[in-house]
Design an enzyme around this catalytic site. Structure first.
Site, short mmCIF file in Angstrom:
data_model
loop_
_atom_site.label_atom_id
_atom_site.label_comp_id
_atom_site.label_asym_id
_atom_site.label_seq_id
_atom_site.Cartn_x
_atom_site.Cartn_y
_atom_site.Cartn_z
N LYS A 256 0.82 -1.23 0.00
CA LYS A 256 0.00 0.00 0.00
C LYS A 256 0.85 1.28 0.00
O LYS A 256 2.05 1.24 0.28
CB LYS A 256 -0.94 -0.03 1.21
CG LYS A 256 -2.00 -1.13 1.11
CD LYS A 256 -3.08 -0.95 2.16
CE LYS A 256 -4.14 -2.02 2.00
NZ LYS A 256 -5.30 -1.77 2.90
N TYR B 228 -12.21 -2.44 -4.90
CA TYR B 228 -12.82 -2.54 -3.57
C TYR B 228 -14.36 -2.49 -3.63
O TYR B 228 -14.99 -2.14 -2.63
CB TYR B 228 -12.30 -1.43 -2.67
CG TYR B 228 -10.92 -1.70 -2.09
CD1 TYR B 228 -10.68 -2.77 -1.24
CD2 TYR B 228 -9.85 -0.85 -2.38
CE1 TYR B 228 -9.43 -3.00 -0.69
CE2 TYR B 228 -8.58 -1.08 -1.84
CZ TYR B 228 -8.39 -2.17 -0.98
OH TYR B 228 -7.14 -2.41 -0.44
N ASN C 219 -2.44 0.44 6.63
CA ASN C 219 -2.09 -0.85 7.24
C ASN C 219 -1.13 -1.68 6.39
O ASN C 219 -1.16 -2.92 6.42
CB ASN C 219 -3.36 -1.63 7.62
CG ASN C 219 -4.18 -2.06 6.43
OD1 ASN C 219 -3.91 -1.65 5.30
ND2 ASN C 219 -5.18 -2.88 6.66
N HIS D 233 -2.29 -5.29 1.53
CA HIS D 233 -3.57 -5.97 1.32
C HIS D 233 -3.29 -7.41 0.94
O HIS D 233 -2.30 -7.69 0.26
CB HIS D 233 -4.35 -5.28 0.18
CG HIS D 233 -5.48 -6.13 -0.36
ND1 HIS D 233 -6.71 -6.18 0.23
CD2 HIS D 233 -5.53 -7.00 -1.41
CE1 HIS D 233 -7.49 -7.04 -0.46
NE2 HIS D 233 -6.79 -7.54 -1.45
N GLU E 66 -8.95 -10.88 -8.10
CA GLU E 66 -8.03 -9.75 -7.89
C GLU E 66 -6.80 -9.86 -8.79
O GLU E 66 -6.34 -8.86 -9.35
CB GLU E 66 -7.65 -9.69 -6.40
CG GLU E 66 -8.84 -9.30 -5.53
CD GLU E 66 -8.58 -9.28 -4.03
OE1 GLU E 66 -7.46 -9.64 -3.60
OE2 GLU E 66 -9.49 -8.90 -3.29
P1 CMP Z 1 -7.74 -4.32 2.96
O1 CMP Z 1 -7.25 -5.70 3.30
O2 CMP Z 1 -7.03 -3.63 1.86
O3 CMP Z 1 -9.30 -4.39 2.59
C1 CMP Z 1 -10.17 -3.27 2.80
C2 CMP Z 1 -9.52 -2.15 3.53
O4 CMP Z 1 -10.37 -1.18 4.08
C3 CMP Z 1 -8.78 -2.71 4.72
O5 CMP Z 1 -7.63 -3.42 4.27
C4 CMP Z 1 -8.51 -1.45 5.53
O6 CMP Z 1 -7.27 -0.85 5.23
C5 CMP Z 1 -9.61 -0.49 5.06
N1 CMP Z 1 -10.43 -0.02 6.17
C6 CMP Z 1 -10.52 1.25 6.56
N2 CMP Z 1 -11.38 1.35 7.59
C7 CMP Z 1 -11.82 0.12 7.85
C8 CMP Z 1 -12.72 -0.43 8.84
N3 CMP Z 1 -13.34 0.33 9.74
N4 CMP Z 1 -12.93 -1.78 8.81
C9 CMP Z 1 -12.30 -2.58 7.89
N5 CMP Z 1 -11.45 -2.10 6.95
C10 CMP Z 1 -11.21 -0.77 6.94
#
Ligand code: CMP
Length: 138
Positions: free
Chosen positions: A10, A50, A113, A116, A127
């Site tokens: 990311k 997404y 974070n 992904h 994906e």
């Molecule tokens: P990712 O695995 O990329 O899939 C969806 C993303 O939404 C997740 O990681 C998080 O980085 C992001 N996200 C932001 N806010 C939330 C939340 N409250 N709950 C879950 N995912 C979130």
């Protein structure tokens, strides 16, 4: 049995120079890199990628964040790739992730974070196909 998964390194990780560290960790875990590309997602790409989250309150921020800087997208392969990548990544929220996981070590927040990973083999196929034609997977 050998399985494929998909990852995005990311914007926070690319920005901080953590790309190499993350890839070294993944290779160390036995993942083969079938394909990899650096790009900056367009709004349309991030919304499409997404789409399962489009009704969630965090969706607009997620799209804005994921388009904010370059990322690396990659198709990976190893035994039990989907669950293994998820265990190496750790929980979505770095604060809740286990010690030693990528998100615990390198993530800052639930949004920033670090990485992904696909949540199922079915979504991994979707994906991977979103970014790579079969002819680019080796
Ligand atoms: P990712 O695995 O990329 O899939 C969806 C993303 O939404 C997740 O990681 C998080 O980085 C992001 N996200 C932001 N806010 C939330 C939340 N409250 N709950 C879950 N995912 C979130």
């Amino acid at each position: 049995m050998s399985q494929r998964t998909f990852t995005i390194v990311k914007p926070d990780s690319v920005e901080k120079g953590n790309f190499g560290k993350i890839m070294a960790r993944l290779e160390g875990e036995g993942f083969k890199v079938l394909a990899i590309r650096k790009l900056q997602l367009s709004t349309r790409q991030a919304e499409g990628f997404y789409a399962v989250h489009k009704e969630r309150p965090f969706f607009p921020d997620l799209v804005k964040y994921m388009t904010s800087g370059p990322v690396f997208v990659a198709a990976l392969e190893r035994a039990d790739a989907v669950p293994h990548l998820r265990s190496v990544m750790g929980a979505t929220d770095p604060a809740k992730a286990d010690a030693g996981t990528i998100r615990k070590e390198l993530g800052e927040s639930i949004e920033r974070n670090a990485i992904h990973g696909s949540d199922s083999p079915e979504n991994a196929a979707i994906e991977i196909n979103f970014f790579f034609p079969t002819s680019e997977l080796f």
